[in-house]
Design a protein around this motif. Structure first.
Motif, PDB file in Angstrom:
ATOM      1  N   VAL A  21      35.213  36.096  30.268  1.00 38.04           N
ATOM      2  CA  VAL A  21      35.134  34.649  30.051  1.00 38.04           C
ATOM      3  C   VAL A  21      36.488  33.987  30.305  1.00 38.04           C
ATOM      4  N   ASP A  22      37.541  34.489  29.669  1.00 42.87           N
ATOM      5  CA  ASP A  22      38.865  33.897  29.864  1.00 42.87           C
ATOM      6  C   ASP A  22      39.339  34.044  31.304  1.00 42.87           C
ATOM      7  N   TYR A  23      38.999  35.165  31.923  1.00 41.77           N
ATOM      8  CA  TYR A  23      39.350  35.436  33.322  1.00 41.77           C
ATOM      9  C   TYR A  23      38.680  34.417  34.245  1.00 41.77           C
ATOM     10  N   LEU A  24      37.408  34.156  34.021  1.00 39.86           N
ATOM     11  CA  LEU A  24      36.686  33.173  34.841  1.00 39.86           C
ATOM     12  C   LEU A  24      37.237  31.769  34.648  1.00 39.86           C
ATOM     13  N   VAL A  25      37.440  31.394  33.403  1.00 39.31           N
ATOM     14  CA  VAL A  25      37.917  30.038  33.106  1.00 39.31           C
ATOM     15  C   VAL A  25      39.288  29.810  33.730  1.00 39.31           C
ATOM     16  N   ALA A  26      40.171  30.793  33.621  1.00 38.84           N
ATOM     17  CA  ALA A  26      41.510  30.667  34.198  1.00 38.84           C
ATOM     18  C   ALA A  26      41.436  30.503  35.709  1.00 38.84           C
ATOM     19  N   GLY A  27      40.545  31.264  36.357  1.00 40.04           N
ATOM     20  CA  GLY A  27      40.411  31.179  37.803  1.00 40.04           C
ATOM     21  C   GLY A  27      39.852  29.851  38.264  1.00 40.04           C
ATOM     22  N   TYR A  28      38.725  29.458  37.687  1.00 35.13           N
ATOM     23  CA  TYR A  28      38.098  28.198  38.088  1.00 35.13           C
ATOM     24  C   TYR A  28      39.002  27.008  37.802  1.00 35.13           C
ATOM     25  N   SER A  29      39.826  27.096  36.780  1.00 31.66           N
ATOM     26  CA  SER A  29      40.735  25.984  36.439  1.00 31.66           C
ATOM     27  C   SER A  29      41.784  25.770  37.510  1.00 31.66           C
ATOM     28  N   THR A  30      42.073  26.805  38.299  1.00 31.64           N
ATOM     29  CA  THR A  30      43.106  26.692  39.334  1.00 31.64           C
ATOM     30  C   THR A  30      42.519  26.639  40.743  1.00 31.64           C
ATOM     31  N   GLY A  31      41.198  26.439  40.857  1.00 28.22           N
ATOM     32  CA  GLY A  31      40.578  26.333  42.169  1.00 28.22           C
ATOM     33  C   GLY A  31      40.223  27.671  42.789  1.00 28.22           C
ATOM     34  N   VAL A  32      40.217  28.742  41.987  1.00 27.20           N
ATOM     35  CA  VAL A  32      39.844  30.078  42.462  1.00 27.20           C
ATOM     36  C   VAL A  32      38.431  30.377  41.966  1.00 27.20           C
ATOM     37  N   THR A  33      37.668  31.142  42.760  1.00 26.13           N
ATOM     38  CA  THR A  33      36.314  31.516  42.375  1.00 26.13           C
ATOM     39  C   THR A  33      36.292  33.012  42.064  1.00 26.13           C
ATOM     40  N   PRO A  34      36.520  33.405  40.822  1.00 24.99           N
ATOM     41  CA  PRO A  34      36.619  34.827  40.487  1.00 24.99           C
ATOM     42  C   PRO A  34      35.274  35.549  40.607  1.00 24.99           C
ATOM     43  N   LEU A  35      35.358  36.857  40.805  1.00 26.88           N
ATOM     44  CA  LEU A  35      34.178  37.712  40.834  1.00 26.88           C
ATOM     45  C   LEU A  35      34.112  38.474  39.513  1.00 26.88           C
ATOM     46  N   PRO A  36      33.212  38.096  38.601  1.00 29.19           N
ATOM     47  CA  PRO A  36      33.219  38.714  37.277  1.00 29.19           C
ATOM     48  C   PRO A  36      32.672  40.131  37.238  1.00 29.19           C
ATOM     49  N   CYS A  37      31.725  40.467  38.131  1.00 29.26           N
ATOM     50  CA  CYS A  37      31.001  41.741  37.979  1.00 29.26           C
ATOM     51  C   CYS A  37      31.887  42.967  38.176  1.00 29.26           C
ATOM     52  N   SER A  38      32.735  42.968  39.202  1.00 25.80           N
ATOM     53  CA  SER A  38      33.604  44.131  39.406  1.00 25.80           C
ATOM     54  C   SER A  38      34.627  44.233  38.282  1.00 25.80           C
ATOM     55  N   GLN A  39      35.124  43.087  37.816  1.00 23.99           N
ATOM     56  CA  GLN A  39      36.063  43.072  36.690  1.00 23.99           C
ATOM     57  C   GLN A  39      35.388  43.601  35.427  1.00 23.99           C
ATOM     58  N   CYS A  40      34.140  43.215  35.217  1.00 23.63           N
ATOM     59  CA  CYS A  40      33.400  43.655  34.039  1.00 23.63           C
ATOM     60  C   CYS A  40      33.130  45.161  34.099  1.00 23.63           C
ATOM     61  N   ASP A  91      21.990  48.101  47.221  1.00 24.12           N
ATOM     62  CA  ASP A  91      23.300  48.738  47.066  1.00 24.12           C
ATOM     63  C   ASP A  91      24.245  47.882  46.224  1.00 24.12           C
ATOM     64  N   GLN A  92      24.858  48.496  45.207  1.00 26.79           N
ATOM     65  CA  GLN A  92      25.774  47.783  44.313  1.00 26.79           C
ATOM     66  C   GLN A  92      27.190  48.357  44.358  1.00 26.79           C
ATOM     67  N   SER A  93      27.488  49.156  45.370  1.00 29.96           N
ATOM     68  CA  SER A  93      28.826  49.747  45.453  1.00 29.96           C
ATOM     69  C   SER A  93      29.914  48.694  45.553  1.00 29.96           C
ATOM     70  N   TYR A  94      29.607  47.552  46.162  1.00 32.61           N
ATOM     71  CA  TYR A  94      30.576  46.451  46.279  1.00 32.61           C
ATOM     72  C   TYR A  94      31.155  46.087  44.917  1.00 32.61           C
ATOM     73  N   PHE A  95      30.324  46.104  43.884  1.00 37.94           N
ATOM     74  CA  PHE A  95      30.770  45.735  42.538  1.00 37.94           C
ATOM     75  C   PHE A  95      31.475  46.878  41.809  1.00 37.94           C
ATOM     76  N   LEU A  96      31.470  48.061  42.422  1.00 40.24           N
ATOM     77  CA  LEU A  96      32.022  49.246  41.757  1.00 40.24           C
ATOM     78  C   LEU A  96      33.323  49.719  42.396  1.00 40.24           C
ATOM     79  N   TYR A  97      33.860  48.943  43.350  1.00 39.70           N
ATOM     80  CA  TYR A  97      35.024  49.393  44.124  1.00 39.70           C
ATOM     81  C   TYR A  97      36.256  49.650  43.245  1.00 39.70           C
ATOM     82  N   ASP A  98      36.316  49.046  42.072  1.00 45.06           N
ATOM     83  CA  ASP A  98      37.525  49.137  41.246  1.00 45.06           C
ATOM     84  C   ASP A  98      37.476  50.262  40.214  1.00 45.06           C
TER      85      ASP A  98
END
Length: 349
Positions: free
Chosen positions: A75-94, A144-151
């Protein structure tokens, strides 16, 4: 007997993964992470379905309260990103920060089990030549969901099982029905868990970011309309601009500092390259010279040919063979060699 902890969201995929392993003779323990309050999978509704599944299979069920971690890392990660004009990807981070590593830690330290499993559509294998655990696309490319698992780390990949990686989604529902699982016909989640819980991404963000109206401008700075908050927009967006124009307009930049949304024609959305940071090299060691690969910059997009050039400070430059539309800072760029996921990171420019 082989022991495994299966992450259960309450959906058909994780339920079937648990049932398959149970049928294969594993001693299965169900584990549900309580991510947030609200409806939908990963929430109260999902926990009830997960508990019912464990009762049906006759296996233990543990619920771990991870709401604080989810708030901080997602939640904080998304809010911080969107506040600065960035579109974060939550799923890989989660997957990295909230789910897989904490699941494995809980399994080891609390339950004394060193294997975990989930219902993700992906595959793993150990490569003797490199001494690395590789991540591969699922057989069913449409799921395929490997894209979200790269990290995911090597430690996690060494200890995770993906029972659904070799089968199609239709087969998953058939297997779930054959096992008599009550989730066999459960509708598939269509949105991010945050969207399901809040009704829309806009509603979620407006809880944390005060909407501030501003100008929608073209690339020359001419005012074409008004917006109700930069955080409501993302690169490449065409619909919902509320502008009458002679040709279709797309969002080409978000200027959060000046509270402006910048639009242009489709050609203005094309980028010949991008830089990527926060890298995780999965199936190969980090290269010191340029490599060729197929790069995927969105979950639903196809991987395209590109050259990956190592830079200083753990970054790479990705040069596409053909310019790509809507290369979005905050999203993941993930590179493959066929089915093998080589590595990935977060687009920063």
């Amino acid at each position: 007997m082989k022991n495994v902890v299966v992450g259960l969201s309450g959906g058909v995929d994780s339920s079937t993964a648990a049932a398959i392993l149970h049928d294969q003779g594993y001693s299965v323990v169900g584990l549900t992470l309580w991510l947030m309050k609200g409806k939908g999978q990963c929430c109260s509704e999902g926990m009830v379905d997960a508990a019912q599944l464990c009762e049906q299979l006759g296996i233990p069920h543990h619920i771990v309260d991870t709401r604080e971690s989810f708030q901080e890392n997602i939640v904080d990660y998304l809010v911080a990103g969107y506040s600065t004009g960035v579109t974060p990807l939550p799923c890989s981070q989660c997957n990295k920060a909230v789910k897989f590593s904490p699941m494995l830690q809980y399994a080891k330290e609390t339950l004394g089990i060193d294997r975990i499993a989930t219902g993700h559509y992906a595959r793993t294998r150990y490569d003797i030549a490199t001494g690395r655990h590789q991540l591969l696309r699922a057989v069913d490319r449409t799921k395929d969901q490997s894209y979200f698992l790269y990290d995911l780390s090597q430690d996690v990949l060494a200890r995770v099982i993906f029972p659904l990686g070799e089968q199609a989604k239709t087969e998953t529902r058939r297997v779930a029905a054959a096992f008599g699982l009550h989730t066999a016909d459960k509708p598939e989640s269509q949105d991010l868990c945050l969207v399901e819980a809040n009704g829309s991404m806009r509603a979620f963000l407006d809880k944390y970011i005060t909407p501030q109206s501003g100008d929608i401008v073209d690339q020359a700075g001419n005012v074409l309309g008004q917006h109700e908050g930069v955080h409501h927009y993302t690169l490449g967006q065409r619909k919902g601009l509320g502008i009458a124009h002679s040709e279709p307009l797309y969002v080409v930049a978000l200027d959060a500092a000046n509270n402006r949304v910048i639009v242009g024609d489709r050609t203005a959305t094309l980028a010949p390259d991008c830089t990527v940071q926060r890298l995780n090299w999965v199936s190969i060691d980090a290269p010191t010279t340029p490599i060729r690969a197929e790069v995927q910059i969105r979950y639903r997009s196809s991987a395209v040919p590109a050259t990956i050039i190592p830079l200083e400070s753990d970054r790479v430059r990705v040069v596409f063979d053909e310019p790509q539309s809507s290369v979005t800072p905050g999203q993941a760029a993930v590179w493959y060699d066929g089915d093998v996921l080589l590595g990935g990171g977060i687009i920063d420019r």
